[in-house]
Write a protein that holds these residues in place. Sequence first.
Motif: not given
Length: 592
Positions: A307-308, A413-414, A329
Motif C-alpha cells: 500500500p505504501t 482509498e484517496e 494506494s
Amino acid sequence: MTSEQRHAPFRMPDRLFADVAAGGGSAEAVAFFERAERARRLLLLRTLLDGLGPLPTPLTPAAEAWAVLKEAAARAPEPVDRLLLAPATGGWIAHLLRRLHGTATGPELWSEAGHLCSLAVSASLLAGTETDLRVPLADGGLYLPGLGLARLPGADPGVRVGWARTKGGVLRLAGPGRDGGEARLTVRPATEALPGGTSAETIRPSTASDRPPTEPAWLPLRTLTHRTPSGPVAIPLDDLDPYRDLDDPLPPARLEHAEAEAWQRLFEEAVGVLSVPGGTGPGRLDPAAIRSVVPWGRTGVLPPAPPTVGVSASSGDSFGAMVIARPSSPLALAETLVHEFQHSKLAALLHLFPLLDDDREERYYAPWRPDPRHLTGLLHGAYAFTGVAGFWRDRLAVATKGHERPEGPEGPEEAAGPEQAGYHFALRRTQARLVVRTLLTEGRLTPQGRALVSGLARTLDGWLREPVPPAALARARTAAALHRTEWRLRNVAPDPDPAHPSARLRPDRTAWPDLRTHAFAARPTAPRTGDEHLAAGHPAAALARYADELAADPAEPHALAGWIVARALLDPGRAARRMLARPELLQPLPSG
C-alpha cells in the motif's frame, strides 16, 4: 548573432523566490525553473561536446551528430528541445561528464558517448529530416530517446556498431548478425499512450525474427496520460532509457502490459487526489509538471504491490523525473509525486544560488532517516517534507468538510479520514520545523539560503497553530519522540563527560527499519504490543511490555526507545526532558 548583442543576466524575480521559499511553487515559478534548467543543460552539453571531440570512436563523431541535432532543431524546435531537456538526457550528460573526469565507471566509453548519436537519430525522426549515422547497439538494441527501443532480429550480442538511416520519420537500422551476416529492421517509431494499443507501425523487417512473440522488434516508450482543461497530458513511464535511473546506466526492464495498465489506473486516481481547487502552496502539484516516472523494482503485477511506496528518488541532474516503486494506494503515490517534485524544485534552486556552506559531514539528525545526514540532505528533507505536510493539510481539509467521501474498504482509498490525515500533517510539520531550526542555528546558510529557510519557518509556524484531531496529534508527537530517541540510541555514543556534551557517532551504527511512522497513523482497537499500547494512548501498559522485552535484552534500541518515551509520558518533567534529550546516557537496564 552579432558582436553588439548582450545577454541579460539570468535573474529570479523576488516574488517567485518568495513563492518557492514558502514551500510552494506556482506554474510561473516552475516554468522559470525549466528555463533555468534549459540554460544549465545547454552549458553542460557544450562542455561535454568539447570533451568528446578528441575521443576515439568507431561511431559517427560527436560534432557530426550534433550537426544532425541542430538541423532537426531548425525544422522542429519544440520536439527536439523537449528531447534535449528530457530528464534522462540530463542524467546521461552528468554521468558522461563524471566519466570524463574519472569519477564514474561504465561500459566502453565510446558506446556511452555514442548516446549522442541515438539522440540525433531521435531528433531526425521527430523532425522528419534525413540522415545516416553509425550508432551503438547493445545486444542488437538501439534506444531512441523519447521514442522507444528498436531491437534487431538475429543480432550479434554485446556492444556493436550499427547503422541508422532516417527519412520521413522512418528508421532503417542494420547491424552485425549472429550468423556473420547483417541484421536489418525498418520501423516507423512512435510512443504508446496508456491505455491503448501500440502506436508504432512496423513497416518491413528485412529478416525473419527469431525472437519469441513476447520480444517484438519495436518497444514503444509508454506514456501515462491524464486530461486537463487544456487537453490531454502524456508523461513518460520510462522502463527503457539506459539513463532513466538517475545514476549509472542500466538495461531495459520492460513492464508487463498488466503492470503498465496498473500504473495508468493508479496514476489517474493519484491525479484525482491532487485535484484540490485553488492555491499553489506547499503540497499542491500540477501533474503536468512531471517530466517522467520511472518504475522501480517490479515488472509484473505479482506479487501484489504494497500500500505504501517502498522506494522513491530524484536527482538534480534530471529535473522533473522520479523513480518510484509502485504502491497499490493512489494516496501513497500522490504523496510521493509531491515529495519528489519538491526535491526537483530545490535542486533547480541550488543550481541558481549557493544556499549553504556544507562541509558534507554526515552528523545531523533527520527525522525521516535512520542515519546521520549532511546539511544539504537536511535542507532537501526540510523542503520535501514541508510539501508533504502541505499535502496532508489539504487531505485534512477535505476530510473535515462533512466526511464527504468514506474511508477504508467501503470507499475510495484517496479519501483519507481526519485521523489519518491529521496524524501525517501533525507529524510532518513538527519534523520539518525541527530540521528548519537546526539549519537556522548552524550558521552555515548564505543570505539566499537563510531567506529560503526563513520562508519555510513562517509556513510551518503558521501550520503549527492549526487544529488537528487531539488523538491524532498525540500519536504524531509520540511517533516523533520515538524516532528521535531510537535514532540517538542507534547512532550516538554516550559522552563520558556530561558537563561538556558532544554528539559522537557510534562506529558500529547500522541501518534500521522505521517501524513506527506509519504504524502510528491509526489508533489500534485491540492493542497487544508495547508500540500498539503507546499508539492507543496507554503508556502504563506500554511501559510494562517494553520492560518485559528489555529483561531479555537490556540494550535493544527499539524497546528501549519505547520505554523511555512511555516513561516520559507517565512522568513528565525535568528528568523526562533530560532523558529524551540524551537517551544514550541511560543505563542499559532501566529500573522502576
